[in-house]
Design a protein around this motif. Structure first.
Motif, PDB file in Angstrom:
ATOM      1  N   UNK A  52      88.841 169.756 -64.945  1.00  0.00           N
ATOM      2  CA  UNK A  52      87.889 168.722 -65.361  1.00  0.00           C
ATOM      3  C   UNK A  52      87.940 168.531 -66.878  1.00  0.00           C
ATOM      4  N   UNK A  53      88.024 169.632 -67.616  1.00  0.00           N
ATOM      5  CA  UNK A  53      88.120 169.546 -69.075  1.00  0.00           C
ATOM      6  C   UNK A  53      89.390 168.839 -69.517  1.00  0.00           C
TER       7      UNK A  53
ATOM      8  N   UNK B  17      91.841 164.040 -71.939  1.00  0.00           N
ATOM      9  CA  UNK B  17      92.876 163.014 -71.927  1.00  0.00           C
ATOM     10  C   UNK B  17      92.269 161.615 -71.810  1.00  0.00           C
ATOM     11  N   UNK B  18      91.174 161.475 -71.077  1.00  0.00           N
ATOM     12  CA  UNK B  18      90.505 160.169 -71.014  1.00  0.00           C
ATOM     13  C   UNK B  18      89.984 159.765 -72.388  1.00  0.00           C
ATOM     14  N   UNK B  19      89.346 160.717 -73.088  1.00  0.00           N
ATOM     15  CA  UNK B  19      88.849 160.420 -74.431  1.00  0.00           C
ATOM     16  C   UNK B  19      90.001 160.225 -75.409  1.00  0.00           C
TER      17      UNK B  19
ATOM     18  N   UNK C 143      94.159 151.837 -72.180  1.00  0.00           N
ATOM     19  CA  UNK C 143      94.355 153.135 -72.818  1.00  0.00           C
ATOM     20  C   UNK C 143      93.638 154.240 -72.041  1.00  0.00           C
ATOM     21  N   UNK C 144      92.501 153.901 -71.446  1.00  0.00           N
ATOM     22  CA  UNK C 144      91.803 154.890 -70.618  1.00  0.00           C
ATOM     23  C   UNK C 144      92.649 155.244 -69.400  1.00  0.00           C
TER      24      UNK C 144
ATOM     25  N   UNK D 248      94.075 158.802 -68.478  1.00  0.00           N
ATOM     26  CA  UNK D 248      93.789 159.391 -67.168  1.00  0.00           C
ATOM     27  C   UNK D 248      95.042 159.760 -66.419  1.00  0.00           C
ATOM     28  N   UNK D 249      96.071 158.938 -66.558  1.00  0.00           N
ATOM     29  CA  UNK D 249      97.342 159.244 -65.898  1.00  0.00           C
ATOM     30  C   UNK D 249      97.942 160.528 -66.456  1.00  0.00           C
ATOM     31  N   UNK D 250      97.899 160.683 -67.771  1.00  0.00           N
ATOM     32  CA  UNK D 250      98.411 161.931 -68.364  1.00  0.00           C
ATOM     33  C   UNK D 250      97.510 163.112 -68.020  1.00  0.00           C
ATOM     34  N   UNK D 251      96.201 162.861 -67.867  1.00  0.00           N
ATOM     35  CA  UNK D 251      95.326 163.936 -67.412  1.00  0.00           C
ATOM     36  C   UNK D 251      95.711 164.414 -66.024  1.00  0.00           C
TER      37      UNK D 251
END
Length: 516
Positions: free
Chosen positions: A310-311, A316-318, A329-330, A334-337
């Motif tokens: 979750x962290x 990555x979202x931020x 960009x979000x 999110x994709x990289x998260x």
């Protein structure tokens, strides 16, 4: 003012260096703080003079808050300082994004507020928040106001990083170190500046000429062929790398001229064997900042696997939102998260079952081959101006808009032309990206450049070690390692002439990260 402009290279930089060496010769380090701060403010104000007031106000506010935090260790005061910094960033960078999103939810008309985004506001905000946190944690040096003002405004990193930490950089501004500046510092700095300019002016801007037309068509919701979509995405993948790593090389090289070493920001990220490895190589100083000042305070990996994942996603979202005020960009973040969560989950599985199990070894090698395509896929959202534009690009990449092939390429297929065209449902037509042999040649050369040649720090590693400007050599020097010889001087002169000619022939283009 752009690093890749004649006004910077032929007017501003010589003036700054002349004043610097006069201060070094006849003054002391305090003179240099004042001189470089004035030059940095002029550099910043050349873009939008009224924002010099914003820069100075931000420096004064944060220095005052830092002093109060150092005395009181007040958590409330720290929170106040962070909120004010984030509020300023939110107003300039995210106000229209918030209003547009709210209008979409309510179904009302959106009227944007006329705001000019200050250059480098994200980088300036980040390093000052980090400084306040370090003061609260007793991890800061007593910079004094002149040194702090220079720390924030230092023009080599001011606009697009690297994101510097006060201890690792400002501690280098001492009388003894400045007195020890040698020809090797200047030679190494010039080499990096030329390397960065070559990346930006020759490679990145050329790649932009191939990526921009297709993405522009997608933004206009015009159909794009299969080869054009993939060609444009590959071109942008190389464009953003050479654009941003080029800026970082120039920034690091400029700082070397003052005897100061900035942190490395790129380490051949497209050679990464995992997404975890990618983020250890791509925009290294941003990854470090997100880890130390966001991921760790959120709990890091200290509260179980699910909390850790979750962290990672929150960070990555931020991090994606930090890059720009857009849902694209979000999505990119999110994709990289998701990539990182999958990577960490797989690493956990390997530790539980054993690294040497044949299926896991095969899976590891397969995943390593998927890293570059996965990163490429994420750039679709980073580059696209809207969800509809990104969706159109993805459909084109899947072949839904058909596959066009120019007649001159069909001729290369010979007798197989008819069969190949029929099998793959291809049609004759003109391409936007790969329409010329020159474009294909550029793609081949740049791909070889990325995956086969050493990066900037590898080129200079042996020279730095021998000149005492770097630590131990961590890898074998490549055959084409930089050496201060007559041949390297001729090559450098040739690169410099080619870069200046390219700049003179057209309007210098902005660096991609200037908008962040």
């Amino acid at each position: 003012m752009l690093f890749n402009s004649l006004s910077f290279l032929l007017i501003f930089l010589p003036i700054v260096l002349t004043g610097f060496f006069i201060c070094r010769r006849y003054g002391n380090v305090e003179w240099i703080f004042v001189w470089l701060f004035l030059c940095s403010a002029a550099f910043y104000g050349a873009w939008e003079p009224r924002y010099i007031f914003l820069l100075v106000s931000s420096i004064l506010f944060n220095y005052f808050i830092a002093i109060q935090i150092a005395r009181s260790k007040s958590r409330a005061l720290l929170a106040f300082g962070i909120v004010v910094n984030l509020a300023s960033l939110a107003y300039f960078k995210y106000l229209n994004f918030i209003l547009q999103t709210w209008s979409s939810v309510l179904g009302s008309d959106f009227q944007p507020v006329a705001i000019t985004l200050p250059l480098g506001i994200s980088f300036i905000t980040f390093i000052q928040i980090a400084f306040l946190v370090d003061v609260f944690r007793d991890r800061s040096d007593d910079l004094g106001f002149p040194k702090y003002a220079l720390f924030v405004s230092y023009f080599p990193h001011l606009i697009a990083g690297p994101i510097i930490h006060h201890k690792e950089v400002m501690s280098q501004f001492t009388d003894a170190r400045l007195a020890a500046i040698s020809a090797n510092h200047v030679v190494g700095g010039i080499a990096l500046i030329l390397c960065g300019l070559f990346k930006k002016v020759i490679i990145a801007d050329t790649m932009a000429s191939y990526s921009t037309p297709a993405f522009h068509l997608a933004a206009q919701l015009q159909p794009i062929s299969f080869l054009d979509a993939w060609g444009a995405l590959l071109a942008f993948t190389f464009q953003i790398y050479f654009d941003f790593s080029g800026y970082s090389d120039i920034a690091i090289g400029l700082s070397r001229l003052f005897g100061v070493r900035l942190p490395v920001n790129f380490d051949s990220p497209y050679k990464a064997t995992s997404i975890i490895d990618f983020w250890r190589r791509w925009h290294i100083t941003l990854s470090r900042f997100l880890r130390d000042y966001l991921y760790v305070p959120l709990g890091g990996n200290r509260h179980g696997v699910l909390r850790r994942y979750a962290n990672l996603m929150i960070v990555m979202l931020l991090g994606g939102l930090w890059h720009g005020a857009s849902w694209m960009f979000v999505i990119w973040g999110g994709l990289h998260g998701a990539y990182l969560i999958i990577n960490h989950a797989f690493q956990f599985l390997k530790r539980q079952l054993g690294d040497q199990r044949v299926p896991l070894v095969i899976a590891s090698r397969l995943f390593s081959l998927l890293v570059f395509p996965a990163v490429m896929l994420s750039w679709v959202f980073f580059r696209s101006e809207s969800w509809l534009g990104a969706k159109l690009m993805l459909r084109a990449m899947l072949g839904f808009n058909g596959i066009l092939l120019p007649e001159k390429y069909q001729a290369l297929l010979g007798s197989l032309s008819t069969q190949v065209m029929s099998t793959f449902h291809m049609h004759t037509g003109d391409l936007v990206t790969f329409g010329s042999s020159r474009a294909v040649l550029w793609m081949v050369l740049v791909t070889a450049f990325v995956f086969l040649l050493p990066n900037s720090q590898q080129l200079l590693a042996e020279f730095d070690r021998n000149s005492g400007f770097a630590g131990d050599l961590q890898f074998r020097p490549p055959l084409i390692a930089f050496r201060p010889t007559a041949l390297s001087a001729v090559v450098a002169a040739g690169v410099g002439i080619a870069v200046l000619a390219a700049i003179y022939s057209g309007v210098p283009s902005e660096f991609i990260y200037f908008q962040f």
